[in-house]
Write a protein that holds these residues in place. Structure first.
Motif, mmCIF file in Angstrom:
data_model
loop_
_atom_site.group_PDB
_atom_site.id
_atom_site.type_symbol
_atom_site.label_atom_id
_atom_site.label_comp_id
_atom_site.label_asym_id
_atom_site.label_seq_id
_atom_site.Cartn_x
_atom_site.Cartn_y
_atom_site.Cartn_z
ATOM 1 N N LEU A 1 44.312 46.028 45.235
ATOM 2 C CA LEU A 1 44.960 46.755 46.324
ATOM 3 C C LEU A 1 45.096 45.841 47.529
ATOM 4 N N ASP A 2 46.259 45.845 48.138
ATOM 5 C CA ASP A 2 46.528 44.964 49.279
ATOM 6 C C ASP A 2 46.213 43.506 48.942
ATOM 7 N N GLY A 3 46.514 43.128 47.708
ATOM 8 C CA GLY A 3 46.338 41.735 47.319
ATOM 9 C C GLY A 3 44.908 41.283 47.121
ATOM 10 N N ARG A 4 43.992 42.242 46.900
ATOM 11 C CA ARG A 4 42.592 41.872 46.635
ATOM 12 C C ARG A 4 42.017 42.787 45.560
ATOM 13 N N PRO A 5 41.167 42.244 44.678
ATOM 14 C CA PRO A 5 40.505 43.130 43.714
ATOM 15 C C PRO A 5 39.733 44.216 44.472
ATOM 16 N N TYR A 6 39.878 45.468 43.998
ATOM 17 C CA TYR A 6 39.194 46.594 44.635
ATOM 18 C C TYR A 6 38.231 47.213 43.630
ATOM 19 N N THR A 7 36.936 47.210 43.947
ATOM 20 C CA THR A 7 35.966 47.758 42.995
ATOM 21 C C THR A 7 35.219 48.967 43.549
ATOM 22 N N GLY A 8 35.445 49.312 44.816
ATOM 23 C CA GLY A 8 34.833 50.512 45.376
ATOM 24 C C GLY A 8 33.436 50.286 45.900
ATOM 25 N N THR A 9 32.829 51.364 46.364
ATOM 26 C CA THR A 9 31.562 51.305 47.086
ATOM 27 C C THR A 9 30.413 50.815 46.211
#
Lengths: 318, 318
Positions: free
Chosen positions: A143-151
């Motif tokens: 998301l937004d050009g970065r891996p997103y893994t959450g909290t």
């Protein structure tokens, strides 16, 4: 620094096999090895990883490992698909000690998408969902050009986006998740019930001919190719259901790309991605001209390449 | 630079009212003004914004505007809740020209969450969903510590997460969105049908007593307070349904905070956030100890404060 010194080993720990590969800075796999995943707990999995890494023709600078579990602060919180794993297993400590280089851990679905992002079908995308169709339905996000893994490292679970609250019982215990309709494990359960009720299908004969114990991607692809009516009905249901989950996901995240991977994507190709796009579109609030559906291009290598990329990123930005 | 020079005006364009406020660098609203939203198209809305901004005791450095539409590259692509708006309206050009300072545009739900993030209930969170319960059900996202608006500015639409594919008809034309069960507009439709079918309720009497034409938050809060059985049944359905959508959202995004806003949040307070948390938990794959549900603290000011924060961010990082 020489190119050899920049080789990183990626490790892809699956429910069936462990694959390792020596990956160069251009994300090419230079050497690879593979073994069955031990079903006797984490210690034997660690020993197998160590043996596989040592068998490679490489002196890696670092090692990246993708495993099918929730990774939080370097620990594996839960690993539901590996037999004999309890909570909170330390993989990094023993692997670092035995292999003598830094080890980075990631979730297999996230790592697979990372592989596709650095060197495959996700390359150039900014807001991406990776959808992995397998025994279950997994997912990863950029998301937004970065891996997103959450909290807590648990993000991306598109298989547990609810499409029909109170609907089909999912193997997670909830009712109405996408995976309850579109995961191969659940689809096999329904196929068995329908055969019991008198439906005819070639699925189980193909399975036996292929000397498999499960309805693998290959078995499904073969049955669909032969227009087996029950296989077609179950697969249409899976696509329809995933369309709903993808619609919900896009209404939340306004994506620019969906990358479809897993065994079925390999067998069915871009047609699978196109069918999912068609199924998702009616559920989208803002059908977007920027949104592309594509199949994985790295296929089996996505995990190894992504695990190496994860370790490379950790070296640069620890 | 003096404090006065750093005052920014935030503009919150709603379906009913336009509110403006002069906001200082600490996110305090120093002066405010309000007028009914013209129903005669964009030109009159722009004229009203200009008049309201000029009426403030402030010389703003910049102006931020939140509007109920999809904002892409500074243009309003669609504004479904404003009467007389066609697609692709340029608000920035005329406002900049008439007010002589830079103007930044954002979606109202995103801007409201931004307000809560800089100065309210979302402060300190990293992965946040803002859930706005109103005529419809809106949402905004902050992910990895940054506002997330998606590829075309259309992200955050939790009201159009599907909870029951093929279920209740939503005002968006699809079947089974959360908003079809939990948006006040849809809830009023069902209430009307149930009264036609012989159900008794105080909802419409309270509406008349309050001299309202719609079932406002105040009307709902009053009826729920009096334990009106039909109001309770409709509201329970809304909470249950939002629980499903929140569960799906958390399975995708592994959040650390959900901020609940809108008129009902103001009236019902933290109890509403707690009820949503309880309703969402059974649908979560990984119920997380890090996840908090809280109500908006800025209430009506969230839009104005958030719009000013958006313009402030654009000054720093244009």
């Amino acid at each position: 620094m020489s190119t050899t010194a920049m080789t990183i080993v990626g490790v892809d720990v699956g429910g069936t096999n462990i694959e390792v590969g020596a990956v160069d800075p251009d994300h090419h796999v230079l050497d690879r090895a593979k073994a069955a995943t031990p079903e006797t707990g984490p210690e034997d999995v660690i020993a197998t990883i160590v043996d596989l890494v040592r068998s490679l023709d490489a002196s890696p600078t670092a090692i990246g490992v993708g495993i099918p579990g929730v990774i939080h602060e370097g620990h594996a919180l839960t690993v539901p698909n590996l037999i004999g794993w309890t909570e909170n297993v330390d993989l990094i400590g023993p692997l670092t000690k035995q292999l003598g280089v830094p080890v980075t851990l990631g979730n297999d679905a996230n790592v697979g998408l990372l592989g596709e992002w650095v060197a495959g079908a996700a390359h150039g995308g900014k807001n991406i969902l990776g959808l992995w169709m397998g025994t279950g339905v997994g997912g990863g996000l950029i998301l937004d050009g970065r891996p997103y893994t959450g909290t807590r490292g648990a993000a991306g679970e598109i298989g547990h986006v609810i499409v029909q609250a109170g609907g089909a019982l999912c193997t997670c215990g909830r009712r109405g998740c996408a995976e309850a309709y579109a995961g191969r494990r659940s689809m096999r359960g329904v196929a068995t019930a329908m055969v019991d009720a008198g439906w005819k299908t070639s699925l189980f004969d193909i399975r036996d001919d292929e000397h498999k114990t499960k309805l693998t991607s290959k078995v499904w692809a073969h049955a669909l190719d032969g227009k087996d009516p029950l296989a077609v009905k179950l697969f249409d249901t899976a696509i329809e259901t995933l369309g709903v989950a993808l619609g919900s996901t896009n209404n939340l995240l306004d994506l620019d790309r969906v990358v479809v991977g897993g065994g079925l994507a390999e067998k069915l190709g871009q047609d699978l991605a196109d069918r999912l796009h068609t199924a998702a579109e009616p559920w989208m609030l803002q059908p977007s001209p920027d949104l592309q559906f594509v199949v994985s291009t790295l296929q089996d290598d996505a995990g190894v390449v992504g695990a190496a990329a994860l370790a490379r990123a950790a070296l640069i930005n620890p």
